[in-house]
Design a protein around this motif. Structure first.
Motif, PDB file in Angstrom:
ATOM      1  N   GLY B 372       0.804  -1.220   0.000  1.00  0.00           N
ATOM      2  CA  GLY B 372       0.000   0.000   0.000  1.00  0.00           C
ATOM      3  C   GLY B 372       0.836   1.268   0.000  1.00  0.00           C
ATOM      4  O   GLY B 372       0.333   2.356  -0.267  1.00  0.00           O
ATOM      5  N   GLU B 373       2.123   1.132   0.275  1.00  0.00           N
ATOM      6  CA  GLU B 373       2.994   2.315   0.270  1.00  0.00           C
ATOM      7  C   GLU B 373       3.525   2.616  -1.129  1.00  0.00           C
ATOM      8  O   GLU B 373       4.346   3.509  -1.306  1.00  0.00           O
ATOM      9  CB  GLU B 373       4.180   2.097   1.214  1.00  0.00           C
ATOM     10  N   TYR B 374       3.099   1.837  -2.091  1.00  0.00           N
ATOM     11  CA  TYR B 374       3.730   1.919  -3.397  1.00  0.00           C
ATOM     12  C   TYR B 374       3.523   3.269  -4.079  1.00  0.00           C
ATOM     13  O   TYR B 374       4.458   3.889  -4.561  1.00  0.00           O
ATOM     14  CB  TYR B 374       3.183   0.802  -4.281  1.00  0.00           C
ATOM     15  N   ASN B 375       2.306   3.729  -4.158  1.00  0.00           N
ATOM     16  CA  ASN B 375       2.012   4.924  -4.952  1.00  0.00           C
ATOM     17  C   ASN B 375       1.291   6.009  -4.172  1.00  0.00           C
ATOM     18  O   ASN B 375       1.548   7.188  -4.352  1.00  0.00           O
ATOM     19  CB  ASN B 375       1.139   4.541  -6.165  1.00  0.00           C
ATOM     20  N   GLY B 376       0.345   5.589  -3.322  1.00  0.00           N
ATOM     21  CA  GLY B 376      -0.560   6.560  -2.704  1.00  0.00           C
ATOM     22  C   GLY B 376       0.155   7.651  -1.941  1.00  0.00           C
ATOM     23  O   GLY B 376      -0.249   8.814  -1.980  1.00  0.00           O
ATOM     24  N   LYS B 377       1.227   7.293  -1.276  1.00  0.00           N
ATOM     25  CA  LYS B 377       1.832   8.310  -0.419  1.00  0.00           C
ATOM     26  C   LYS B 377       2.615   9.358  -1.199  1.00  0.00           C
ATOM     27  O   LYS B 377       3.135  10.299  -0.606  1.00  0.00           O
ATOM     28  CB  LYS B 377       2.691   7.653   0.659  1.00  0.00           C
ATOM     29  N   PHE B 378       2.687   9.203  -2.501  1.00  0.00           N
ATOM     30  CA  PHE B 378       3.365  10.217  -3.314  1.00  0.00           C
ATOM     31  C   PHE B 378       2.390  11.148  -4.033  1.00  0.00           C
ATOM     32  O   PHE B 378       2.789  11.920  -4.907  1.00  0.00           O
ATOM     33  CB  PHE B 378       4.275   9.517  -4.329  1.00  0.00           C
ATOM     34  N   MET B 379       1.113  11.081  -3.645  1.00  0.00           N
ATOM     35  CA  MET B 379       0.109  11.869  -4.368  1.00  0.00           C
ATOM     36  C   MET B 379       0.065  13.308  -3.868  1.00  0.00           C
ATOM     37  O   MET B 379      -0.951  13.785  -3.362  1.00  0.00           O
ATOM     38  CB  MET B 379      -1.255  11.187  -4.249  1.00  0.00           C
ATOM     39  N   CYS B 380       1.150  13.988  -4.058  1.00  0.00           N
ATOM     40  CA  CYS B 380       1.274  15.373  -3.597  1.00  0.00           C
ATOM     41  C   CYS B 380       2.502  15.961  -4.242  1.00  0.00           C
ATOM     42  O   CYS B 380       3.603  15.406  -4.128  1.00  0.00           O
ATOM     43  CB  CYS B 380       1.421  15.373  -2.078  1.00  0.00           C
ATOM     44  N   GLY B 381       2.319  17.072  -4.944  1.00  0.00           N
ATOM     45  CA  GLY B 381       3.487  17.796  -5.444  1.00  0.00           C
ATOM     46  C   GLY B 381       4.130  17.205  -6.689  1.00  0.00           C
ATOM     47  O   GLY B 381       5.235  17.610  -7.048  1.00  0.00           O
ATOM     48  N   GLN B 382       3.470  16.256  -7.357  1.00  0.00           N
ATOM     49  CA  GLN B 382       4.065  15.660  -8.541  1.00  0.00           C
ATOM     50  C   GLN B 382       3.086  15.787  -9.718  1.00  0.00           C
ATOM     51  O   GLN B 382       1.891  15.956  -9.528  1.00  0.00           O
ATOM     52  CB  GLN B 382       4.398  14.192  -8.275  1.00  0.00           C
ATOM     53  N   PHE B 383       3.622  15.687 -10.915  1.00  0.00           N
ATOM     54  CA  PHE B 383       2.787  15.746 -12.110  1.00  0.00           C
ATOM     55  C   PHE B 383       2.868  14.412 -12.845  1.00  0.00           C
ATOM     56  O   PHE B 383       3.896  13.719 -12.799  1.00  0.00           O
ATOM     57  CB  PHE B 383       3.214  16.891 -13.030  1.00  0.00           C
ATOM     58  N   VAL B 384       1.773  14.094 -13.537  1.00  0.00           N
ATOM     59  CA  VAL B 384       1.683  12.821 -14.250  1.00  0.00           C
ATOM     60  C   VAL B 384       2.367  12.923 -15.607  1.00  0.00           C
ATOM     61  O   VAL B 384       2.202  13.925 -16.315  1.00  0.00           O
ATOM     62  CB  VAL B 384       0.210  12.412 -14.428  1.00  0.00           C
ATOM     63  N   LEU B 385       3.131  11.903 -15.939  1.00  0.00           N
ATOM     64  CA  LEU B 385       3.708  11.764 -17.276  1.00  0.00           C
ATOM     65  C   LEU B 385       3.135  10.495 -17.892  1.00  0.00           C
ATOM     66  O   LEU B 385       2.910   9.503 -17.205  1.00  0.00           O
ATOM     67  CB  LEU B 385       5.225  11.652 -17.226  1.00  0.00           C
ATOM     68  N   ARG B 386       2.969  10.508 -19.186  1.00  0.00           N
ATOM     69  CA  ARG B 386       2.349   9.390 -19.858  1.00  0.00           C
ATOM     70  C   ARG B 386       3.198   8.881 -21.011  1.00  0.00           C
ATOM     71  O   ARG B 386       3.987   9.624 -21.597  1.00  0.00           O
ATOM     72  CB  ARG B 386       0.966   9.825 -20.402  1.00  0.00           C
ATOM     73  N   GLY B 387       3.048   7.593 -21.314  1.00  0.00           N
ATOM     74  CA  GLY B 387       3.500   7.040 -22.583  1.00  0.00           C
ATOM     75  C   GLY B 387       4.763   6.226 -22.616  1.00  0.00           C
ATOM     76  O   GLY B 387       4.982   5.450 -23.539  1.00  0.00           O
ATOM     77  N   GLY B 388       5.680   6.396 -21.647  1.00  0.00           N
ATOM     78  CA  GLY B 388       6.917   5.623 -21.694  1.00  0.00           C
ATOM     79  C   GLY B 388       7.985   6.305 -22.519  1.00  0.00           C
ATOM     80  O   GLY B 388       7.723   7.300 -23.217  1.00  0.00           O
ATOM     81  N   SER B 389       9.211   5.768 -22.430  1.00  0.00           N
ATOM     82  CA  SER B 389      10.356   6.419 -23.063  1.00  0.00           C
ATOM     83  C   SER B 389      11.273   5.401 -23.726  1.00  0.00           C
ATOM     84  O   SER B 389      11.050   4.187 -23.638  1.00  0.00           O
ATOM     85  CB  SER B 389      11.152   7.195 -22.014  1.00  0.00           C
ATOM     86  N   CYS B 390      12.322   5.909 -24.314  1.00  0.00           N
ATOM     87  CA  CYS B 390      13.335   5.058 -24.947  1.00  0.00           C
ATOM     88  C   CYS B 390      14.145   4.269 -23.923  1.00  0.00           C
ATOM     89  O   CYS B 390      14.990   3.453 -24.308  1.00  0.00           O
ATOM     90  CB  CYS B 390      14.267   5.919 -25.798  1.00  0.00           C
ATOM     91  N   ALA B 391      13.903   4.522 -22.624  1.00  0.00           N
ATOM     92  CA  ALA B 391      14.569   3.727 -21.588  1.00  0.00           C
ATOM     93  C   ALA B 391      13.590   2.808 -20.869  1.00  0.00           C
ATOM     94  O   ALA B 391      13.963   2.110 -19.934  1.00  0.00           O
ATOM     95  CB  ALA B 391      15.251   4.655 -20.577  1.00  0.00           C
ATOM     96  N   THR B 392      12.339   2.805 -21.292  1.00  0.00           N
ATOM     97  CA  THR B 392      11.323   1.951 -20.681  1.00  0.00           C
ATOM     98  C   THR B 392      11.404   0.551 -21.276  1.00  0.00           C
ATOM     99  O   THR B 392      11.472   0.410 -22.504  1.00  0.00           O
ATOM    100  CB  THR B 392       9.912   2.534 -20.960  1.00  0.00           C
ATOM    101  N   PRO B 393      11.409  -0.468 -20.430  1.00  0.00           N
ATOM    102  CA  PRO B 393      11.451  -1.825 -20.999  1.00  0.00           C
ATOM    103  C   PRO B 393      10.219  -2.085 -21.870  1.00  0.00           C
ATOM    104  O   PRO B 393       9.103  -1.661 -21.534  1.00  0.00           O
ATOM    105  CB  PRO B 393      11.446  -2.736 -19.768  1.00  0.00           C
ATOM    106  N   GLU B 394      10.456  -2.802 -22.934  1.00  0.00           N
ATOM    107  CA  GLU B 394       9.385  -3.250 -23.835  1.00  0.00           C
ATOM    108  C   GLU B 394       8.270  -3.898 -23.018  1.00  0.00           C
ATOM    109  O   GLU B 394       8.531  -4.729 -22.140  1.00  0.00           O
ATOM    110  CB  GLU B 394       9.995  -4.300 -24.785  1.00  0.00           C
ATOM    111  N   GLY B 395       7.049  -3.521 -23.292  1.00  0.00           N
ATOM    112  CA  GLY B 395       5.927  -4.211 -22.638  1.00  0.00           C
ATOM    113  C   GLY B 395       5.617  -3.717 -21.247  1.00  0.00           C
ATOM    114  O   GLY B 395       4.731  -4.241 -20.579  1.00  0.00           O
ATOM    115  N   HIS B 396       6.349  -2.723 -20.776  1.00  0.00           N
ATOM    116  CA  HIS B 396       6.115  -2.280 -19.404  1.00  0.00           C
ATOM    117  C   HIS B 396       5.018  -1.221 -19.309  1.00  0.00           C
ATOM    118  O   HIS B 396       4.327  -1.124 -18.306  1.00  0.00           O
ATOM    119  CB  HIS B 396       7.417  -1.727 -18.810  1.00  0.00           C
TER     120      HIS B 396
END
Lengths: 422, 422, 422, 422
Positions: B372-396
């Motif tokens: 439960g500590e994985y994501n919820g506790k970071f929901m403050c002060g950050q912005f969402v990015l979408r789509g993945g990058s050239c360093a993202t593993p295939e299929g992730h």
């Protein structure tokens, strides 16, 4: 670092021998270290082992080979930027706090750099050296010995930050020592004396000129302050009584919550300390180490004494052999004083804080050029330590040697000896 | 990180296969790294490669093996302290900014740790797994993939601090791409739509619950903003006009003297940039990378547009294949958009900053326990990015994937795509 | 700050009256302050009272008089540098953290500045104002009212740093209030609703455009969280359980050792709190104030609830009179909820943290020119608060009003109301 | 601060007279200040004028009246906390960097505190004082004179932060002085000399014990270094040549971008400087002021000279009248040297940096109790300045007086005189 005497011609083969020994000793010091161990930097005051190994080599390349070895090929032109320490004369350099990010060049490549320079140096050492070049080589050897001690103190600091507390060298049993008796006191008359280096043999520039000082009669303790005595100081609230402390020292205590020497930890009610041989129980009979000037001064106030001046210390050490527990013994930590003899532990074990700020001797002038940056520009805000430590290479220190650090520093093997007016 | 669907029984062998692939990929990523490379930490935001390799393994040991593999022997009991990232539930942990001082355990020993855990995992994967354990293993795989991307971005940052600018992988010639034409715009109607993960296949907990959103009509650019466009922004004084910037962004500019994206350097009047393949000329046709949210937002203001919301982005990506320039291609840097097709580069190349703060979806609740500590506790002060990058593993990555970073961060492969009201 | 409606012609005399009232209220607020009180700045977030008094006047001088009052003479040309807050459009300005060093001009001279500007404004108000100028004047009045609240919160912070804890206004006995009963819950259906300002009357630019939102059914508490409930939270270890907290909030707790709301102190086992009427016992029946977003969010987690979104809050407040415990009452601290009625304390007492980051409404664009810097450039890293407080001037707030602060800020009168999914 | 001689009985009326004069002088110094002027603190090194006025009064209340004046009523019990400077013996105290937030008590109330204490002191002074009490009163007078100088330097610093650059006292025309000729040099023989206070009249504890020093022959400049000479140093790149500087000084330059003495500003190509009489053109014939030890040392290196030691300075000043440009003249800034006479400007104008760290004289021991905290605990990290300045009260300094500051401090009236080995 300006050698104060001309080199005699027949010193050449001795010099080559000495150069080889010093260089070999650095290689031995690096043996227990992994590439990663040799790369990390645990604080801005410390440097990576790899950096020490490279910088000392850079010194020979830059100060000796480039100007004097015809046709010398630089090993790698980027190294002048990477491994210059603080020589403004030489040019731009890598920022000190970022030394630990230089994962490349690797330790192996630094060792290749060393071999490359050593080979060129052998050629040079076989030629007809003028006295100036010989003096620079000797300076380079002493310079490397300084960094040999720093390599050890910096690795100790690094390993002490690691929760697994790795040992630089394997722990070994320590022979039980008899508890030292009461401190004895050696008394010295006042009068005019000479201190500073007299020009025979090597000395750093800040050790001279030799000059007269006027001393009042004083007494000096015949041994170093022990861990057991330090525990009494702590038990008596030494770290909680502001009146014992210099104002800046008390501010340190409040800011950093000092409660004991650096590296001490309490485990199940017992004091342990991190050493180059891993975590060890604090030996109450051994000299205290890793205390700052602030702590040394507060201890002396608590004891109703004071620290000696550097002139008093040098006067007291006159005529004593430069022998003691140095790095060559492999013990790598301070050793209890024996019960025999007069002034004990004047050399080796721990550098002894004096109450003397590091200032120029009368008539001192830095040398021209890069070597002039060696000592003079640090003559502000530091205190002199004398005598050498268990991490000092054999033969590196002497009675006139002036080590110096800021009063809050604790990661060197620094301790104290008490004194008082007679 | 809470998987939102029950695992189907026939997934077991697929899961084992997937586990092996993910684990093998981490090993491949580590191959170009020395022990020192894998140990250093270039800033508190980044972690050593060794740490990524160990922490992802610790995750399987702690979350999967300890509670579920009878008789499992911990590889090393100190690792729970050393390699916990931020799970308060699990206990004390090593301070993040000091990760780079852990020269021991060595990279080799971390690889032994990985082998030890992999072996125990193989036994477990051969047994009859309940859906909860299977879900945790799948989570562990996705978790490791996240760290695979971070390992690359952190190594790039480390190597960029080194004056010798080492390359993680050998430079390779880049095919000359045609200059992209004018940006095209895809228009979308307003209305009520569903976004968020629908429960088929894996997703992190913060991607759900799937829920309705109300959108106004909008247009979105058919490709990413390019380096060439960014150079125009710079030439027009983009970094010197406060009115283009959020107040906090302008403060960053003043404090850190930003004048270009991270890793850009001018050499003889040309812009170069540090990449995983060493220093390279900036390709004007490729998407800009290593810009912060502040910069992305300022660029959009300068262009008279805005960033899309994450709901708009997800709406626009509906039905598109999750294909693009990911880490699997080995290119390891963004690639120019082709001239064919509709919405280009929605997946891969660079993570796309949206104007949406990272907040919980309606009905979101963190899972019980450590996960439960994985994501919820970071929901403050950050912005969402979408789509993945050239360093993202295939299929992730996938259309519902929500990456998030603070608006001043630049060391990820982060870029932007423009949008506007229709 | 861009007024969203055209001004009607017959508003002129009302506007003059309103201007006079607002300006007079600032003078009244300054009355209890000495020259020194009005000069000091207790932290960079706060400003000196003198600065508030001058800056609001500078606003009229710069935005209204200079462009519109023919022949207007600047009171003092240095004031444009000294009293610009953050308008990059207007030019250079005095650094914010140094405002407290401006012992000159004196409070008396600032009052002369106010009189000078007021006189010129009277002339202007007597003339035939175009709607744009009238709108700027109305904006200036609302701007000054914002600073009236800040003047009070900043003085409270200043006096709270003084070990003698001076009172801004004399303490007065507080009538004993009945202990509030259990929280009641008001339930609202989901669906599409409109929020944001509809253009009738004044509003700041960020309150519009009015737009549709899609809400899920929800429940909202019928009163604010009380000090008594907060004490239960504390007694249950609320400040010591990391799982209740956002990661950034927990970091705050560790860094600043938060254990209670700002201004709370324990004296002989009782909680006291600093107020504008000096040190007072904490009233368990009154709403808790001076808590950060981090604390409000953690409390909601502890209570098994959540904070409302700003859309939910605005939906719930629809149709309620904008009445409550504002600064006009002179109470200057929050007041217990009565037992009568439905949704209580929606306006006044304390600003209510919502879980909504401060972001632009769909279609929002900042105005051109200096007034465009009013709100838009702060749309990053802040959370919306709703409803107004006991320090808000009467008539200043409304249902669409969006206040915003960073999530760690505590010196405003900020509290919370719980919500949950229906 | 321990007076070194017993007071003679007939000094009582002189003492009362002296007390009144010193106290009246503080009141005069406060006259140009508003309540706000007297409250603000421009940096942690400085204190508010109000604080100086109160702290010096607290000294008499705490050290003299409480133990010796039967039935004395404390003016306000909170003042012991508010106005203790650094006496750990006395108890807790208000943190130094927050002194500027004490807007209450007001300047008026501090003046009432002064009157209250003065009245009680008059009673005590009329009684039969023992020598110890008389010595404490004399100490209190000298203590207050020290703070009179600090009040002026701190107000200058405060007003220099104000963009309107207010003048503490009205500007006045400065008579044009003839350009000083070449520096003349006074030569002194080496030998054993006595320095330190001999016990006749008042001295601070750190001025003794009088003791022998051994000096080498030296020469000392017959006047202070001038602004004109400093401009030559600047023109020759003095602030840009690292080899001229101590390492810590060079770090200061890089960190703070020093390019000229404190308070110097270039306006239309001319150097101006902030003074207690407002902004003034830099007078090339007047002594340079507001330079740090680092700057003084670098200038001396540039000039091929050095700074004198404090023993050399004291030797050179032997027999000279303690006369010069002190605060009593009302000039409040340094004055050009005349052309007549031998050693000029040894007293007054600017404090002269010596190269001597502030260390204890042989045999020095701090007094018991609170007054023992006066000087001894600062004997680390500071350098001695000699001679007094244009802000020093008339009659406060003497040939043995040791002022001391850290080497980076510039806000005192500090300058330099050159020396060299003979």
């Amino acid at each position: 670092m300006r050698p104060t005497v001309a080199r005699k011609q027949d010193l050449r083969s001795n010099l080559a021998e000495r150069f080889r020994e010093v260089r070999a000793h650095s290689r031995r010091l690096a043996q227990p270290l992994s590439d990663a161990d040799a790369t990390a930097q645990s604080m801005p005051d410390a440097s990576p082992a790899k950096w020490h190994l490279a910088h000392t080599t850079w010194f020979f390349e830059t100060m000796v080979l480039k100007p004097n070895a015809a046709g010398y090929q630089l090993f790698d032109p980027t190294f002048n930027f990477l491994f210059n320490s603080y020589y403004e004369t030489i040019g731009e350099r890598h920022p000190r706090p970022m030394r630990g990010l230089l994962t490349r060049p690797s330790l192996e490549r630094i060792m290749d750099f060393r071999a490359h320079v050593d080979q060129a140096m052998e050629t040079l050492l076989g030629a007809d050296l003028g006295p100036e070049v010989a003096a620079l080589i000797e300076l380079g050897c002493h310079h490397e010995q300084q960094h040999q001690e720093l390599l050890l103190t910096d690795i100790l600091h690094l390993f002490a930050q690691n929760p697994t507390r790795p040992a630089y060298r394997d722990p070994e049993p320590v022979a039980v020592a008899p508890t030292p008796g009461e401190t004895g006191w050696a008394t010295f008359d006042g009068g005019i004396f000479e201190i500073g280096h007299d020009g025979s043999g090597f000395a750093f520039d800040c050790e001279g000129p030799r000059h007269q000082v006027l001393l009042q009669p004083f007494r000096i303790a015949d041994r170093l302050v022990t861990n057991g005595e330090w525990i009494s100081f702590m038990a008596d609230g030494g770290y909680r009584k502001p009146l014992l402390w210099l104002a800046d020292g008390w501010a340190q205590i409040l800011a950093h919550r000092w409660e004991a020497p650096l590296y001490w930890e309490q485990r199940d009610g017992e004091w342990w300390t991190m050493t180059l041989r891993g975590m060890q129980p604090v030996d109450p009979t051994a000299p205290v180490a890793h205390v700052s000037y602030f702590e040394a001064d507060a201890f002396a106030s608590w004891a109703g004494k004071r620290l000696p001046t550097e002139a008093e210390w040098e006067r007291a050490s006159a005529g004593l052999p430069t022998a003691g527990n140095f790095a060559g013994s492999g013990r790598l930590r301070p050793k209890p004083a024996g019960t025999e003899g007069g002034l004990k532990q004047m050399f080796g074990d721990v550098w002894e804080w004096t109450r003397s700020p590091f200032t120029p001797y009368p008539g001192f002038r830095p040398a021209e050029g890069a070597v002039g940056e060696y000592n003079g520009k640090f003559m502000c805000g530091q205190f002199v330590l004398r005598g050498g430590s268990c991490a000092t290479p054999e033969g590196h220190t002497r009675a006139t040697y002036r080590n110096f650090f800021q009063p809050d520093k604790r990661w060197q093997f620094s301790g104290l000896r008490l004194a008082e007016d007679a």
